[in-house]
Design a protein around this motif. Sequence first.
Motif, mmCIF file in Angstrom:
data_model
loop_
_atom_site.group_PDB
_atom_site.id
_atom_site.type_symbol
_atom_site.label_atom_id
_atom_site.label_comp_id
_atom_site.label_asym_id
_atom_site.label_seq_id
_atom_site.Cartn_x
_atom_site.Cartn_y
_atom_site.Cartn_z
ATOM 1 N N UNK A 261 26.866 31.026 45.935
ATOM 2 C CA UNK A 261 26.435 30.508 44.285
ATOM 3 C C UNK A 261 24.724 30.436 44.408
ATOM 4 N N UNK A 262 24.032 30.775 43.119
ATOM 5 C CA UNK A 262 22.357 30.823 43.489
ATOM 6 C C UNK A 262 22.560 28.933 42.501
ATOM 7 N N UNK A 263 22.770 28.053 43.193
ATOM 8 C CA UNK A 263 21.997 26.583 42.424
ATOM 9 C C UNK A 263 20.807 26.693 41.829
ATOM 10 N N UNK A 264 19.703 27.061 42.634
ATOM 11 C CA UNK A 264 17.960 27.244 41.689
ATOM 12 C C UNK A 264 17.561 28.102 42.676
ATOM 13 N N UNK A 265 16.856 28.185 41.768
ATOM 14 C CA UNK A 265 15.951 29.273 42.284
ATOM 15 C C UNK A 265 14.254 29.644 41.306
ATOM 16 N N UNK A 266 13.202 29.273 42.144
ATOM 17 C CA UNK A 266 12.170 28.734 41.444
ATOM 18 C C UNK A 266 10.792 29.819 41.950
ATOM 19 N N UNK A 267 10.089 30.891 41.410
ATOM 20 C CA UNK A 267 9.364 31.927 42.180
ATOM 21 C C UNK A 267 8.102 32.633 41.419
ATOM 22 N N UNK A 268 7.150 31.945 41.883
ATOM 23 C CA UNK A 268 5.662 33.060 40.716
ATOM 24 C C UNK A 268 6.518 34.111 40.565
ATOM 25 N N UNK A 269 7.002 34.541 40.760
ATOM 26 C CA UNK A 269 6.830 36.363 41.892
ATOM 27 C C UNK A 269 7.923 36.687 41.066
ATOM 28 N N UNK A 270 9.197 35.956 40.713
ATOM 29 C CA UNK A 270 9.786 36.599 39.684
ATOM 30 C C UNK A 270 10.528 35.491 38.747
ATOM 31 N N UNK A 271 10.362 36.266 37.177
ATOM 32 C CA UNK A 271 11.063 35.764 35.821
ATOM 33 C C UNK A 271 12.067 35.595 35.810
ATOM 34 N N UNK A 272 11.645 33.982 34.927
ATOM 35 C CA UNK A 272 13.011 33.519 34.275
ATOM 36 C C UNK A 272 13.480 34.848 34.112
ATOM 37 N N UNK A 273 13.977 35.472 33.916
ATOM 38 C CA UNK A 273 15.137 36.145 32.959
ATOM 39 C C UNK A 273 15.917 37.016 34.035
ATOM 40 N N UNK A 274 14.863 37.976 35.155
ATOM 41 C CA UNK A 274 14.998 38.619 36.541
ATOM 42 C C UNK A 274 16.679 37.114 37.216
ATOM 43 N N UNK A 275 16.077 35.535 37.086
ATOM 44 C CA UNK A 275 16.519 35.327 37.461
ATOM 45 C C UNK A 275 18.397 34.749 37.050
ATOM 46 N N UNK A 276 17.986 34.684 36.242
ATOM 47 C CA UNK A 276 18.993 34.329 34.871
ATOM 48 C C UNK A 276 19.997 35.877 35.222
ATOM 49 N N UNK A 277 19.788 36.753 35.221
ATOM 50 C CA UNK A 277 20.381 37.929 35.575
ATOM 51 C C UNK A 277 21.230 38.376 36.928
#
Length: 344
Positions: A261-277
């Motif tokens: 599972x993706x537990x955390x993902x915080x990156x300036x190159x990816x939007x919160x919407x992308x990560x949530x998807x």
Amino acid sequence: MIHFAIIGCGHIANKHIEAIAKINGAKLIALCDTNTMRLQELQVSLQVACFIDIAEMLRSLPEIDVVCICTPSGLHVHHAIIAAQAGKHLIIEKPMALTLEDVDAMVDAASQHNVKIAVVHPNRFRPAIQRLKWALDKGIFGKISHVNVTLRWNRGQAYYDQSIWRGTREMDGGVLMNQAIHSLDLLQWLFGSVDQVKAMMDTRIRRMESEDVAVATLKFKCGVLGVVEATTTIYEANLEESISVFGEMGYAIIGGPTANWIKQWNCSQTSPEEVNDWIKQVEADPIGTSGHQAIIADMVEAIHIDRDPIVTAADGRSAVKLVLDICEDGLDHFSTRGLGGVVC
């Protein structure tokens, strides 16, 4: 049709049996084990030929194309060489072997008889891990500073007591060789080879020859630093398997009781919407195609078009070497004072 045989019909063989059944162009035609009761059970349910001797199996069924080696780790070299000498391709369960000498003997036999070797490191195929690999290949985290892998699992004393070979140095190994080797394979798949190792390990809780807990620090040739923590002594049940990656422009943590599972993902190159998807996609199907199925299907294709398997013998060797390097450094600090659960 690619015809498969399995030698060693313990727990892990079930994954091979299930995977082969799901793959078009693959067929299981033989099983081999010295446990005749287990063979009888499987023969009734699967209706395949059963043998107690690998040489007899290979003589009786020359149409076998691939042998899956699922025996205790210390026996892999013996069975793999017999199968390679008979011209059979090999799918070898992790660890590939327990020494580099045995690994190299298997590779030499395969090379001499022009057969392929795939090593079972299935965690690479998990959807969350595939997403992490994609991100690292794209460089979206920027320069990586360090990575952490954690394996906090439970293997109770009954697990080690069920067979006399479990937990032995000659036939099995400890938490590093038997469980954490998958995490170590991922580290090198993602970041390349390791240049330096510092480690400590011990047998603190379980009654076994090998280590039940280990910690190590790594430096990769690319400059990334790494931390490894692995144990089978967690109380009652598996707690965590995770890989955490930290870079100049972001970080990601893949975890859970298994690293699915993706537990955390915080990156300036990816939007919160992308990560949530991505998180939703993984949560909907955290397993994807099982790693065993992917590896076996890949072998079928590799035979048809004559290429190397995705997880190669070189990959399997690298994982074994890293375990041995950690153990070599850790043995300087190894004791058995915790053996049997002594409290200190």
